[in-house]
Design an enzyme around this catalytic site. Structure first.
Site, PDB file in Angstrom:
ATOM      1  N   HIS A   1      -5.502  -3.477   2.504  1.00 54.55           N
ATOM      2  CA  HIS A   1      -5.609  -2.244   1.710  1.00 54.55           C
ATOM      3  C   HIS A   1      -5.560  -2.540   0.211  1.00 54.55           C
ATOM      4  O   HIS A   1      -5.372  -3.683  -0.215  1.00 54.55           O
ATOM      5  CB  HIS A   1      -4.538  -1.231   2.123  1.00 54.55           C
ATOM      6  CG  HIS A   1      -3.122  -1.627   1.831  1.00 54.55           C
ATOM      7  ND1 HIS A   1      -2.563  -1.548   0.574  1.00 54.55           N
ATOM      8  CD2 HIS A   1      -2.124  -2.080   2.644  1.00 54.55           C
ATOM      9  CE1 HIS A   1      -1.306  -1.938   0.624  1.00 54.55           C
ATOM     10  NE2 HIS A   1      -1.012  -2.278   1.870  1.00 54.55           N
TER      11      HIS A   1
ATOM     12  N   CYS B   1       1.237  -6.414   4.916  1.00 55.71           N
ATOM     13  CA  CYS B   1      -0.204  -6.212   4.805  1.00 55.71           C
ATOM     14  C   CYS B   1      -0.823  -7.240   3.848  1.00 55.71           C
ATOM     15  O   CYS B   1      -0.123  -7.928   3.111  1.00 55.71           O
ATOM     16  CB  CYS B   1      -0.504  -4.805   4.299  1.00 55.71           C
ATOM     17  SG  CYS B   1      -0.019  -3.496   5.456  1.00 55.71           S
TER      18      CYS B   1
END
Length: 477
Positions: free
Chosen positions: A309, A326
């Site tokens: 992301h 992430c």
């Protein structure tokens, strides 16, 4: 440091007076001095600065405002502290390495390529053009903290030593500030990745074979904070772009929920989340991957919600170790990626350090596994359940539902499905993963003679001794 300065051939007297404050810039640029034309390559990237604006910036560079001069004081410590780490790789390079680095600048994101061009201009003894480029860069990317730091340091070179501020206490505070250490490490990793390029004609060792239905593949090297994008065609995988990324604040090797580590393994993009449905924290969007995959589950790993992301609006990039697990990219870079990924078909490899191997070697290793999967196909077609059973581990599962190979369920179904029929495998992908165990993720379609379509399977194999055994399978369609 003296050797780096000599290699840089810095001739400007004013530059020498400010050299101690900009040791990091000189060391960084020394990595790129062998790359003739690198600045020109970087300048081909889109930039909103006009020629007249650049001239005005150059004219005003020697007359910093009081605010600019004061900002320079708060940045003095960070550049000096970066000297040792950045100087480690300052040795001259071959013409081949120079050409590779030049290509790297073209592949890097616009903002990063422009930052590297600033480093190089400064190292060549051109502080005012470097300052003009830095000023344009921070204007176009005002949230790029590393560029802001470089810009402030360049401003400091324009102030005569007699007018310099002395704030030892403030400098000491900055030197111990974790944020400054993060920026120095970000700079080091960007430069290392752009200098140490993957050899031409190589691929990450996990990509043994990739169907052309998968147009792109992604590989993350955590040691370099780098994401590599490879394009797949009839000619095989080719590196087309790479980007700086951040990983988990606790590092890599995710094992449990909430451990703030990025998982290592072979995954696939499972969806693309609309940024309008997300908090600003995730930036331009998010690409979830299938962690935990069946191999992770087999080893008892837990957790979920691992995405690729973007960053919040106020941040261009994050520190190398900054996420909850992430993989985080700058928003302009993520937008490029979003246009290329295919849901369910784009593989994502996350590794502590990627090993790049020649394409012929990858093809040879793929052929070795092809013989195993062909033997599985033949045993099934022959209707030999006893022979077929040898290819399955006792705890084999299909699509998450446990199926015991001691009974009729899997073996009988497979024999009934394929017995006496001629089947063709197509669109085969083999992704190899080693981390103590030796595993293979095989994705392929199968079409029986006389039929127009068939199943698409994704199988997870584990090597035991000299044999490959199936422990999980997913019927994708």
């Amino acid at each position: 440091m003296a050797d780096i300065v000599r290699r840089s051939r810095l001739r400007n007297p004013a530059l020498r007076r400010g050299a101690n404050m900009l040791a990091a810039l000189m060391a960084a640029s020394a990595l790129l001095l062998a790359t003739h034309g690198a600045a020109a390559a970087a300048s081909t990237k889109p930039a909103s600065a006009k020629t007249s604006g650049a001239k005005a910036n150059k004219a005003s560079a020697a007359r910093p405002t009081a605010r600019e001069a004061k900002a320079r004081t708060t940045r003095k410590a960070s550049a000096a502290d970066a000297r040792t780490a950045a100087a480690a790789k300052g040795a001259p390079r071959s013409k081949a390495a120079a050409a590779s680095s030049s290509a790297a600048l073209q592949q890097a994101s616009s903002a990063e390529a422009r930052l590297i061009a600033v480093y190089e201009l400064f190292g060549r003894g051109q502080p005012r053009p470097a300052l003009a480029k830095a000023r344009d860069l921070v204007r176009d990317y005002p949230n790029f903290q590393l560029a802001q730091l470089v810009y402030a340091d360049l401003l400091a070179t324009q102030v005569p030593p007699a007018h310099a501020f002395s704030d030892a206490t403030g400098i000491g505070r900055l030197r111990s500030d974790p944020a400054m250490a993060d920026l120095r490490e970000e700079s080091r990793r960007r430069l290392q990745a752009l200098r140490d390029r993957p050899p031409a004609g190589t691929v990450p060792s996990q990509f043994l074979a990739l169907s052309t239905r998968s147009r792109y593949a992604i590989a993350v090297d955590a040691s370099r904070s780098r994401l590599y994008l490879l394009e797949n065609s009839d000619k095989g995988l080719q590196l087309v772009a790479d980007y700086y990324v951040s990983v988990g604040k606790s590092g890599i090797g995710k094992a449990t929920e909430g451990d703030a580590r990025t998982p290592l393994g072979v995954y696939y993009v499972t969806s693309s989340l609309d940024p309008k449905s997300l908090r600003d924290f995730y930036g331009a969007g998010a690409l979830p991957i299938n962690y935990p995959n069946p191999y992770d589950v087999r080893r008892g790993k837990t957790g979920s919600g691992i995405w690729l992301h973007g960053t919040p609006p106020q941040q261009f990039s994050r520190a190398p170790l900054a996420s909850d697990g992430c993989v985080v990219m700058a928003n302009p870079d993520l937008k490029q990626l979003l246009r290329k990924v295919q849901i369910g078909a784009t593989p994502v490899v996350t590794a502590s350090s990627l090993q790049w191997i020649p394409r012929p070697q990858a093809e040879k290793e793929a052929q070795t596994f092809t013989s195993a999967i062909s033997a599985w196909k033949d045993a099934r077609a022959n209707g030999n359940e006893a022979q077929l059973k040898k290819f399955y581990l006792p705890d084999f599962q299909r699509n998450g539902s446990k199926k015991n190979t001691e009974g009729f369920s899997v073996l009988h179904d497979e024999v009934e499905y394929a017995q006496g029929k001629r089947v063709q495998f197509k669109d085969m992908s083999f992704l190899h993963w080693r981390d103590g165990d030796d595993t293979m993720v095989a994705t392929f379609g199968e079409v029986f003679e006389g039929e127009k379509s068939g199943r698409t399977r994704r199988q997870y194999w584990l090597r035991q001794g000299s044999e490959w055994k199936l422990f999980h399978e997913e019927i994708l369609g």
